[in-house]
Design an enzyme around this catalytic site. Structure first.
Site, PDB file in Angstrom:
ATOM      1  N   THR A   1       0.818  -1.212   0.000  1.00 13.64           N
ATOM      2  CA  THR A   1       0.000   0.000   0.000  1.00 13.64           C
ATOM      3  C   THR A   1       0.856   1.268   0.000  1.00 13.64           C
ATOM      4  O   THR A   1       0.555   2.202  -0.753  1.00 13.64           O
ATOM      5  CB  THR A   1      -0.995  -0.017   1.177  1.00 13.64           C
TER       6      THR A   1
ATOM      7  N   GLU B   1       0.995   9.896  -5.406  1.00 12.69           N
ATOM      8  CA  GLU B   1       1.617  11.215  -5.271  1.00 12.69           C
ATOM      9  C   GLU B   1       2.411  11.586  -6.527  1.00 12.69           C
ATOM     10  O   GLU B   1       2.371  12.735  -6.977  1.00 12.69           O
ATOM     11  CB  GLU B   1       2.502  11.273  -4.027  1.00 12.69           C
TER      12      GLU B   1
ATOM     13  N   HIS C   1      -7.117   0.476  -0.934  1.00 13.20           N
ATOM     14  CA  HIS C   1      -6.316  -0.499  -1.685  1.00 13.20           C
ATOM     15  C   HIS C   1      -7.185  -1.738  -1.748  1.00 13.20           C
ATOM     16  O   HIS C   1      -7.286  -2.473  -0.773  1.00 13.20           O
ATOM     17  CB  HIS C   1      -4.992  -0.759  -0.978  1.00 13.20           C
TER      18      HIS C   1
END
Length: 136
Positions: free
Chosen positions: A37, A45, A71
């Site tokens: 994750t 990002e 996730h």
């Protein structure tokens, strides 16, 4: 800050092929050898940066301030993952993104992300002042 061209609808993308160093045991987020994750978050990002950074004036960059992700599916080693980020709102220095990550088979994650645009020199000066105040 004058960010010419920074607007809703801009999109960015980041891709990687999952290798052993991207798995949960290697980054300390679990025991199963699938995409971790934290690595998916890093891709999110990077996709947000790809969407917005090129529109910022010299001496400015954006910093992550909020992240809300799911996730929802595992990705094995060897499979390609692509994260996308779309700017959904620009409010002064604040940017909001919609996120999605897919591997070669399915949607594996989604969410939202917020970033704030800062003047790098001023931000660094504040960080240095803070660091100077640390007592050991």
């Amino acid at each position: 800050m004058e960010a010419s061209g920074l607007k809703a609808g801009l999109k960015g993308e980041a891709t990687l092929v999952v290798a052993d160093e991207h798995t949960a045991p290697r980054v300390g987020s679990g025991q199963i050898h699938v995409l971790a994750t934290p690595v998916m978050i890093n891709l999110f990002e990077a996709a947000a940066l790809a969407a917005a950074e090129k529109y910022l004036p010299e001496g400015y960059q954006s910093l992550g301030t909020a992240l809300n992700v799911r996730h929802i599916a595992a990705t094995p080693v060897g499979m390609r993952v692509t994260a996308t980020a779309e700017v959904v709102k620009v409010d002064g220095r604040n940017l909001a993104f919609r996120l999605e990550a897919r591997d070669e088979a399915e949607l594996i994650g989604d969410g939202t992300h917020e970033r704030v645009v800062v003047n790098v020199a001023r931000f660094d000066a504040r960080v240095q002042a803070k660091a100077g105040g640390i007592k050991t």
